[in-house]
Design a protein around this motif. Structure first.
Motif, short mmCIF file in Angstrom:
data_model
loop_
_atom_site.label_atom_id
_atom_site.label_comp_id
_atom_site.label_asym_id
_atom_site.label_seq_id
_atom_site.Cartn_x
_atom_site.Cartn_y
_atom_site.Cartn_z
N ARG A 56 -18.50 -4.81 -21.24
CA ARG A 56 -17.90 -3.51 -20.99
C ARG A 56 -18.60 -2.84 -19.81
O ARG A 56 -17.96 -2.28 -18.93
CB ARG A 56 -18.03 -2.65 -22.25
N LEU A 57 -19.92 -2.92 -19.79
CA LEU A 57 -20.67 -2.25 -18.73
C LEU A 57 -20.48 -2.94 -17.38
O LEU A 57 -20.31 -2.28 -16.36
CB LEU A 57 -22.16 -2.20 -19.09
N VAL A 58 -20.48 -4.28 -17.39
CA VAL A 58 -20.32 -5.00 -16.12
C VAL A 58 -18.95 -4.67 -15.51
O VAL A 58 -18.83 -4.42 -14.32
CB VAL A 58 -20.47 -6.52 -16.32
N SER A 59 -17.93 -4.60 -16.38
CA SER A 59 -16.60 -4.35 -15.83
C SER A 59 -16.47 -2.92 -15.31
O SER A 59 -15.58 -2.61 -14.52
CB SER A 59 -15.52 -4.64 -16.88
N ALA A 60 -17.38 -2.04 -15.74
CA ALA A 60 -17.32 -0.66 -15.24
C ALA A 60 -18.08 -0.50 -13.93
O ALA A 60 -17.98 0.53 -13.26
CB ALA A 60 -17.88 0.28 -16.28
N LEU A 61 -18.86 -1.51 -13.56
CA LEU A 61 -19.64 -1.41 -12.32
C LEU A 61 -18.72 -1.53 -11.11
O LEU A 61 -17.66 -2.15 -11.19
CB LEU A 61 -20.67 -2.54 -12.26
N PRO A 62 -19.14 -0.95 -9.96
CA PRO A 62 -18.39 -1.17 -8.73
C PRO A 62 -18.31 -2.68 -8.48
O PRO A 62 -19.24 -3.42 -8.79
CB PRO A 62 -19.25 -0.50 -7.66
N ALA A 63 -17.17 -3.14 -7.88
CA ALA A 63 -16.89 -4.57 -7.77
C ALA A 63 -18.05 -5.37 -7.16
O ALA A 63 -18.45 -6.40 -7.70
CB ALA A 63 -15.62 -4.79 -6.97
N ALA A 64 -18.63 -4.88 -6.07
CA ALA A 64 -19.68 -5.63 -5.39
C ALA A 64 -20.90 -5.80 -6.30
O ALA A 64 -21.45 -6.89 -6.44
CB ALA A 64 -20.09 -4.93 -4.10
N ASP A 65 -21.31 -4.69 -6.95
CA ASP A 65 -22.46 -4.75 -7.86
C ASP A 65 -22.18 -5.70 -9.00
O ASP A 65 -23.05 -6.48 -9.41
CB ASP A 65 -22.76 -3.36 -8.43
N ALA A 66 -20.95 -5.60 -9.53
CA ALA A 66 -20.58 -6.45 -10.66
C ALA A 66 -20.73 -7.92 -10.28
O ALA A 66 -21.26 -8.72 -11.06
CB ALA A 66 -19.16 -6.15 -11.10
N ALA A 67 -20.29 -8.26 -9.06
CA ALA A 67 -20.36 -9.66 -8.61
C ALA A 67 -21.82 -10.11 -8.53
O ALA A 67 -22.19 -11.17 -9.04
CB ALA A 67 -19.67 -9.82 -7.27
N THR A 68 -22.68 -9.29 -7.90
CA THR A 68 -24.09 -9.64 -7.75
C THR A 68 -24.73 -9.84 -9.12
O THR A 68 -25.44 -10.82 -9.36
CB THR A 68 -24.86 -8.51 -7.04
N VAL A 69 -24.48 -8.88 -9.99
CA VAL A 69 -25.11 -8.92 -11.31
C VAL A 69 -24.61 -10.13 -12.10
O VAL A 69 -25.40 -10.83 -12.73
CB VAL A 69 -24.83 -7.60 -12.07
N THR A 70 -23.30 -10.38 -12.05
CA THR A 70 -22.75 -11.53 -12.77
C THR A 70 -23.39 -12.81 -12.27
O THR A 70 -23.73 -13.71 -13.04
CB THR A 70 -21.22 -11.61 -12.58
N ASP A 71 -23.58 -12.87 -10.94
CA ASP A 71 -24.21 -14.05 -10.36
C ASP A 71 -25.62 -14.23 -10.92
O ASP A 71 -26.01 -15.31 -11.35
CB ASP A 71 -24.24 -13.89 -8.83
N LEU A 72 -26.37 -13.13 -10.94
CA LEU A 72 -27.74 -13.19 -11.46
C LEU A 72 -27.76 -13.61 -12.93
O LEU A 72 -28.59 -14.40 -13.36
CB LEU A 72 -28.41 -11.83 -11.34
N LEU A 73 -26.80 -13.06 -13.68
CA LEU A 73 -26.76 -13.34 -15.12
C LEU A 73 -26.39 -14.79 -15.39
O LEU A 73 -26.69 -15.32 -16.45
CB LEU A 73 -25.76 -12.42 -15.81
N SER A 74 -25.71 -15.43 -14.39
CA SER A 74 -25.26 -16.80 -14.61
C SER A 74 -26.42 -17.80 -14.54
O SER A 74 -26.29 -18.94 -14.94
CB SER A 74 -24.18 -17.17 -13.60
N HIS A 75 -27.55 -17.37 -13.99
CA HIS A 75 -28.69 -18.29 -13.93
C HIS A 75 -29.33 -18.46 -15.29
O HIS A 75 -29.27 -17.57 -16.13
CB HIS A 75 -29.74 -17.77 -12.94
N GLU A 76 -29.93 -19.63 -15.46
CA GLU A 76 -30.66 -19.91 -16.69
C GLU A 76 -31.71 -18.83 -16.92
O GLU A 76 -32.36 -18.39 -15.97
CB GLU A 76 -31.43 -21.24 -16.54
N PRO A 77 -31.90 -18.39 -18.16
CA PRO A 77 -32.99 -17.46 -18.40
C PRO A 77 -34.32 -18.12 -18.01
O PRO A 77 -34.46 -19.34 -18.13
CB PRO A 77 -32.93 -17.19 -19.90
N ASP A 78 -35.25 -17.32 -17.52
CA ASP A 78 -36.56 -17.82 -17.10
C ASP A 78 -36.49 -18.79 -15.92
O ASP A 78 -37.40 -19.58 -15.70
CB ASP A 78 -37.31 -18.49 -18.26
#
Lengths: 415, 446
Positions: free
Chosen positions: B293-315
């Motif tokens: 819900r929060l990611v979809s509320a972010l501005p598109a560019a931020d959402a893309a960056t954050v989604t990319d970061l989140l897609s990496h393996e933890p640690d």
């Protein structure tokens, strides 16, 4: 159908996140003192007191539901709320009473621990110090979450009593009839026993502990229903254990007419009647209950006292940051365990003092809670409903009468 | 423990005399109020003070006529000339009292909202409980709040034990007060948490000014102590960058509780104000539904960056790195780089080094800030840069990254994908945070 399933599933997931405080508190409640009382009740009166579990369950639910709701709606602990609403004087004397009561309770837990381990021939000079250090270490070095998980798992061990009860091969028809047929004698020992069962099941520290746990979890008013269910499940689990202890002791000790003095006696005496494993399980249940409560009681007490007085608290704090908190916590464990070991400490006098303090504390806490739960400026739309209030006042009224009765009986030296 | 102040007050026995200037709220509350002719009016139950003043002046005295009386009387100051005497005699005629008092918009109630409540002590950066309120009557018979009492002696005084203790201790030459230091906190450092009835603007005004002095890490620590309702109130009182930093400093559990409680728009503003790696850290720990819900509320560019970061393996290095990097072209002169650093946002300098990339964003080298300071201004970046800097891949485990930082004494390190393209940087503070989190994980029982 799918939607319905999904809805159910979601509810279950939400419940999973909410569950905990109510169940832990209610189970914690069957501590060493409780198990002793229930064993004695079962051994002396057989199935005659089985009916008490129904009103006890109801009272437990009503009281604990109120404290859970107070925590959810206000986001504050009980001591915090009392300090804010009733001032420093009220809370100070309440906290002194809480300290005295829980010192006695902590002692009872360590005595239970010692007794449970003496069944397998571990002397108390070994078991009590190790238990005390272990409990102290567990809480000061473990993280709260891990501790909570450990205790939730410990709750499952109460099944030991259920199994003991079944192994005692009771006459189930008789058991069920006795559960729904109240019987009463107007003689002092009988009344004291009934009051004792109620009194050990509804203890003042439970309300403080549960409200703090609810606040710690950050449960919001949206999840009040789940929180209520948590309390209901907890109350049922707690009285189920009481029921099975009464059955186990009733089916064996009472029938054989074996007199016992405490829970460890009960475990011993069970061996020839219900089998060696039933006895061991019974002893294990006592061990688990004592350890569980010996860890939580001092912690909860230290937390409540610091909350009420406005001192830094919490196991995530360093010793220098929260000296009162660690001081009270450590002192309760040391004095509780120490009193069992040091010869010449008047154990009975302390327990007596603790019982009297409890007699003053419980009515006060329950009255304050009822007042708070009815204040619209605090609870908003979540104040007690009319029906709830009628039930609550009747139950709280009888609890107060019983507690005062027990206190007077203690003072007169009859209990 | 920080020394908050020493009482300038006078002993109890003397306070009762009208000429004395300092007294405590607890000595005033419940005092009997009488009319000019000495007729009983009621008892004092609360004092309303001007919250917008540095040392709030008492504006209104609230009097309850009887124990169970449903009405409250309000007496505007200066109602009494002899505060704090045993009996308070009204200086105004009884018919001047308002029977259905309306609270002034700037009024804060001392008993209802301060006494026995928790407040934020911005001097000590912590939450404390108010045991009493220390007040001053000036010669112009104005009464003001000067301190709050947060010490043990305050509790003893309110329990009414000070005098009995003194009586016992006097023969041995001691005084009750001598055992624990009186701790008074100046009102300047007090942020009330229960001021529900103040107008929103005023409340923010008071809190904002004082909370601005605190570091986000201190604010985060304070938030841990507060309840579900007080936390959002504090966050609301902070400006957006500070609120975002504070949120980033909180424990994952509190982050979840707060983000659940905040409305989505405010939450997304806070998240997009954070550095993307911080935002990703926060989001990573949230339950899936809330995170989506929060990611979809972010501005598109931020959402893309954050989604990319989140897609990496933890640690992995990719999950920790900051994708927003200050880069320059190989031909940029040192002077130009200086200029960009001077005028650019703070984040540029916080990277400790400048990354040099070509047009395709392929990593060419790294210039440390130290080298930049020493370098000749006319030279191009490619001549002063380290052409073979230590770098890692997004998928590399953080354990290895931490080792590299240790071995090469790094302050920052670029992250490059297999094609040689720059993906982000990791700075030493990211490594420290990661290590500390790991400590928390291992320190537990599980």
């Amino acid at each position: 159908m799918r939607q319905w399933l999904e809805g159910r599933w979601r509810r279950l997931v939400v419940l999973g996140a909410i569950v905990g405080p109510g169940i832990i508190t209610a189970n914690l409640d069957n501590d060493a003192g409780g198990i002793t009382t229930y064993s004695l009740a079962g051994a002396i009166y057989g199935y005659r007191l089985l009916w008490t579990v129904i009103p006890v369950a109801l009272a437990l639910f009503v009281v604990q539901e109120m404290s859970s709701r107070l925590g959810v709606v206000t986001g504050k602990g009980l001591a915090d709320l009392m300090r804010e609403q009733f001032g420093v004087k009220a809370i100070f004397y309440l906290m002194v009473a809480l300290l005295l009561t829980n010192w006695g309770n902590t002692m009872a837990e360590f005595a239970g621990l010692a007794a449970a381990l003496e069944i397998i021939h571990v002397p108390r000079l070994v078991s009590v110090p190790i238990g005390a250090v272990f409990v102290w270490w567990l809480v000061t070095w473990g993280t709260y979450r891990a501790v909570e998980k450990a205790f939730l798992m410990a709750s499952a061990f109460y099944v030991a009593y259920v199994i003991s009860g079944i192994m005692a091969k009771p006459d189930w028809g008789n058991v069920l009839v006795s559960t729904v047929t109240p019987s009463f004698d107007m003689n002092l020992p009988f009344v004291v026993m009934v009051v004792g069962i109620v009194g050990t099941t509804i203890a003042p520290w439970m309300q403080f502990y549960q409200q703090a746990a609810v606040v710690e979890k950050g449960i919001s008013t949206r999840n009040l229903r789940e929180a209520r269910l948590d309390v209901a499940i907890g109350s049922l689990m707690a009285v189920l254990v009481v029921w099975f202890i009464l059955i186990a002791c009733g089916a064996t000790l009472h029938k054989a007419g074996i007199p016992i003095r405490n829970a460890a006696d009960a475990a011993h005496a069970l061996a020839p009647l219900a089998g060696r494993y039933a006895a061991l399980l019974f002893g294990f249940g006592l061990f688990n209950a004592s350890l569980f409560a010996a860890a939580i009681l001092p912690l909860s007490t230290a937390y409540s006292v610091c909350e009420g007085m406005g001192w830094e608290r919490g196991i995530d704090k360093k010793l220098q940051e929260a000296p009162w908190f660690y001081g009270i916590y450590t002192a309760l464990i040391a004095l509780g365990a120490g009193a069992i070991l040091v010869p010449g400490v008047p154990l009975l006098k302390v327990l007596y003092l603790s019982q009297v303090a409890n007699g003053i504390l419980l009515p006060a806490v329950l009255l304050f809670m009822l007042i708070l739960a009815n204040r619209r400026d605090i609870m908003g739309e979540h104040v007690n409903s009319k029906t709830f209030n009628v039930v609550a006042w009747v139950l709280v009224g009888s609890l107060i009468v019983m507690t005062l009765f027990l206190t007077v009986a203690t003072l007169l030296g009859r209990a | 423990m920080p020394r908050v102040g020493v009482a300038t007050g006078v002993p109890m026995a003397e306070v009762a005399r009208p000429r004395d200037e300092f007294f405590y709220l607890s000595q005033l509350l419940s005092r009997r109020v009488v009319s000019q002719d000495g007729e009983r009016v009621g008892r004092l139950i609360d004092l309303g003070c001007a919250a917008n003043e540095a040392f709030p002046r008492v504006l209104t005295y609230y009097v309850r006529p009887g124990l169970l009386a449903p009405v409250t009387l309000a007496v505007p100051a200066p109602a009494f000339t002899d505060v704090p005497s045993e009996t308070l005699r009204l200086a105004v005629p009884t018919d001047g009292l308002q029977t259905s008092p309306r609270r002034l918009p700037e009024e804060i109630l001392l008993r209802k909202e301060i006494l026995d409540k928790q407040i934020v002590d911005t001097d000590g950066a912590r939450v404390v409980r108010v045991n009493d309120v220390h007040m001053l009557r000036t010669r112009g018979s104005e009464v003001r709040v000067v301190h709050v009492d947060i010490g043990f002696p305050g509790i003893v005084r309110r329990l009414g034990w000070e005098r009995p203790l003194d009586r016992i201790l006097r023969p041995v030459g001691l005084r009750a007060r001598g055992f624990a230091e009186e701790r008074l906190l100046s009102w300047r450092y007090v942020v009330p948490l229960r001021s529900g009835s103040l107008s929103q603007d005023l409340r923010l005004n008071v809190a904002q000014h004082q909370l601005a002095q605190l570091h986000p890490a201190e604010l985060a620590e304070i938030m841990e102590e507060l309840d579900r309702f007080e936390r959002p109130a504090i966050l609301d009182a902070l400006d957006v960058p500070k609120a975002a930093q504070t949120l980033a400093e909180l424990s994952p559990e509190l982050q979840r509780l707060l983000l659940e409680a905040l409305d989505v728009r405010r939450a997304s503003v806070l998240l997009s104000t954070m550095a993307p790696d911080e935002a990703a850290d926060v989001l990573e720990e949230l339950p899936e539904r809330l995170r989506k819900r929060l990611v979809s509320a972010l501005p598109a560019a931020d959402a893309a960056t954050v989604t990319d970061l989140l897609s990496h393996e933890p640690d992995s290095a990719g999950s920790v790195m900051n994708p927003e990097v200050f880069t320059v072209a190989p031909g940029t002169t040192v002077t130009q780089v200086w200029e960009q650093l001077r005028t650019g946002p703070d984040e540029f300098v916080r990277g400790y080094s400048v990354v040099v990339v070509d047009e395709q964003r392929r990593l060419r080298g790294v210039v440390s800030l130290a080298d930049l300071i020493r370098a000749d201004g006319s030279r191009p970046a490619e001549q002063v840069m380290d052409t073979d800097p230590v770098s890692v891949r997004p998928g590399d485990p953080m354990g290895d990254v931490a080792e590299l930082f240790d071995r090469f004494n790094l302050l920052s390190l670029p992250i490059v994908d297999p094609d040689g393209l720059l993906r982000g940087v990791i700075t030493v503070d990211d490594v420290v945070s990661w290590l500390r989190e790991g400590e928390g994980r291992e320190g537990g029982l599980t």
